[in-house]
Design a protein around this motif. Structure first.
Motif, short mmCIF file in Angstrom:
data_model
loop_
_atom_site.label_atom_id
_atom_site.label_comp_id
_atom_site.label_asym_id
_atom_site.label_seq_id
_atom_site.Cartn_x
_atom_site.Cartn_y
_atom_site.Cartn_z
N ALA A 21 0.83 -1.21 0.00
CA ALA A 21 0.00 0.00 0.00
C ALA A 21 0.87 1.26 0.00
O ALA A 21 0.58 2.21 -0.75
CB ALA A 21 -0.94 -0.01 1.20
N VAL A 22 1.92 1.28 0.81
CA VAL A 22 2.82 2.44 0.85
C VAL A 22 3.48 2.65 -0.51
O VAL A 22 3.55 3.77 -1.02
CB VAL A 22 3.88 2.25 1.95
N ARG A 23 3.96 1.57 -1.10
CA ARG A 23 4.63 1.69 -2.40
C ARG A 23 3.64 2.08 -3.50
O ARG A 23 4.01 2.77 -4.44
CB ARG A 23 5.35 0.39 -2.73
N ARG A 24 2.41 1.63 -3.41
CA ARG A 24 1.40 2.00 -4.41
C ARG A 24 1.02 3.48 -4.30
O ARG A 24 0.80 4.14 -5.31
CB ARG A 24 0.19 1.10 -4.30
N VAL A 25 0.94 3.99 -3.08
CA VAL A 25 0.66 5.42 -2.90
C VAL A 25 1.81 6.24 -3.48
O VAL A 25 1.59 7.23 -4.18
CB VAL A 25 0.43 5.75 -1.41
N THR A 26 3.04 5.82 -3.23
CA THR A 26 4.21 6.51 -3.78
C THR A 26 4.17 6.47 -5.30
O THR A 26 4.43 7.49 -5.96
CB THR A 26 5.51 5.86 -3.26
N THR A 65 2.87 -1.27 -12.86
CA THR A 65 3.58 -1.02 -11.61
C THR A 65 2.77 -1.52 -10.43
O THR A 65 3.32 -2.11 -9.48
CB THR A 65 3.87 0.49 -11.46
N TRP A 66 1.46 -1.33 -10.45
CA TRP A 66 0.56 -1.79 -9.38
C TRP A 66 0.71 -3.30 -9.18
O TRP A 66 0.84 -3.79 -8.06
CB TRP A 66 -0.88 -1.42 -9.74
N VAL A 67 0.72 -4.04 -10.27
CA VAL A 67 0.84 -5.50 -10.21
C VAL A 67 2.22 -5.90 -9.68
O VAL A 67 2.34 -6.77 -8.81
CB VAL A 67 0.58 -6.13 -11.59
N LEU A 68 3.27 -5.27 -10.19
CA LEU A 68 4.63 -5.61 -9.77
C LEU A 68 4.87 -5.31 -8.30
O LEU A 68 5.56 -6.08 -7.61
CB LEU A 68 5.66 -4.87 -10.63
N ILE A 69 4.31 -4.23 -7.80
CA ILE A 69 4.48 -3.89 -6.39
C ILE A 69 3.87 -4.98 -5.51
O ILE A 69 4.47 -5.39 -4.51
CB ILE A 69 3.85 -2.51 -6.08
N GLY A 70 2.70 -5.47 -5.85
CA GLY A 70 2.07 -6.55 -5.08
C GLY A 70 2.90 -7.82 -5.08
O GLY A 70 3.08 -8.47 -4.05
N ARG A 71 3.42 -8.17 -6.24
CA ARG A 71 4.26 -9.38 -6.33
C ARG A 71 5.54 -9.21 -5.53
O ARG A 71 5.98 -10.14 -4.86
CB ARG A 71 4.58 -9.70 -7.79
N ASN A 72 6.14 -8.03 -5.61
CA ASN A 72 7.38 -7.79 -4.88
C ASN A 72 7.15 -7.85 -3.37
O ASN A 72 7.94 -8.44 -2.64
CB ASN A 72 7.99 -6.45 -5.27
N GLN A 73 6.07 -7.27 -2.90
CA GLN A 73 5.77 -7.29 -1.46
C GLN A 73 5.62 -8.71 -0.96
O GLN A 73 6.11 -9.06 0.10
CB GLN A 73 4.51 -6.46 -1.17
N ARG A 74 4.96 -9.54 -1.72
CA ARG A 74 4.74 -10.93 -1.30
C ARG A 74 6.04 -11.75 -1.30
O ARG A 74 6.11 -12.79 -0.67
CB ARG A 74 3.69 -11.59 -2.18
N SER A 75 7.07 -11.27 -1.98
CA SER A 75 8.32 -12.02 -2.03
C SER A 75 9.22 -11.75 -0.82
O SER A 75 10.14 -12.52 -0.56
CB SER A 75 9.09 -11.69 -3.32
N TRP A 76 8.98 -10.66 -0.09
CA TRP A 76 9.82 -10.33 1.06
C TRP A 76 9.51 -11.26 2.23
O TRP A 76 8.36 -11.41 2.63
CB TRP A 76 9.60 -8.89 1.50
N LYS A 77 10.57 -11.84 2.81
CA LYS A 77 10.42 -12.68 4.01
C LYS A 77 11.76 -12.75 4.72
O LYS A 77 12.81 -12.48 4.13
CB LYS A 77 9.91 -14.07 3.64
N TYR A 78 11.71 -13.10 5.98
CA TYR A 78 12.94 -13.23 6.75
C TYR A 78 12.81 -14.39 7.74
O TYR A 78 11.70 -14.83 8.06
CB TYR A 78 13.29 -11.93 7.49
#
Length: 162
Positions: A21-26, A65-78
């Motif tokens: 959401a933050v990245r999509r607003v940006t 960009t909207w689609v890519l941001i969602g995919r990128n967010q789901r890839s982050w994990k630790y």
């Protein structure tokens, strides 16, 4: 090949969906400004047809960009292991950063205005080698604080052994 970037012997923790959401607003702010500048520029210099074409190009770009941001967010994990922290992210260009606790010099927690508005923060680990620095965006502030304290304590405890 998946074990190379996401070992299965650990319990992975995903980041918050608020990161998207933050990245999509940006992205909306950036694309909005680019659209306005392009419409005015093309409209005044070349005519309204080029302005409409610019609007279509910006709309397609924003949707992609909207689609890519969602995919990128789901890839982050630790994941936290006994001796090291693992951070994995990326869809097309995957990356796995393994930071031994004993190599950490300090841990930062940061949150910009949009991140604070959405209730998330970023934890960044710093080592002597910038290539092994790692950051974990999109954490709830309580989790970011817990992780900062835990990593600092583990880093200090394991640094004594060096």
């Amino acid at each position: 090949m998946d074990d190379l970037f996401a070992p299965s012997d650990v319990s992975w923790t995903p980041v918050s969906p608020k990161l998207a959401a933050v990245r999509r607003v940006t992205a909306a702010i950036v694309f909005g400004l680019m659209t306005i500048v392009g419409l005015v520029s093309f409209g005044l210099m070349m005519g309204w047809l080029y302005g409409v074409l610019w609007l279509v190009v910006m709309g397609i770009g924003f949707a992609w960009t909207w689609v890519l941001i969602g995919r990128n967010q789901r890839s982050w994990k630790y994941a936290e292991r006994e001796d090291e922290l693992l951070v994995s992210h990326g869809i097309m260009f995957r990356q796995l950063v393994v930071v031994p606790y004993g190599r950490m010099q300090f841990v930062d927690v940061a949150a910009g205005p949009l991140e604070r508005a959405f209730g998330i923060a970023t934890v960044e680990l710093h080592t002597a080698t910038p290539a092994t620095d790692a950051k974990i965006p999109g954490l709830h502030p309580d989790e970011a604080s817990r992780l900062r304290d835990r990593l600092s304590a583990l880093g200090q405890a394991q640094a004594w052994g060096l």
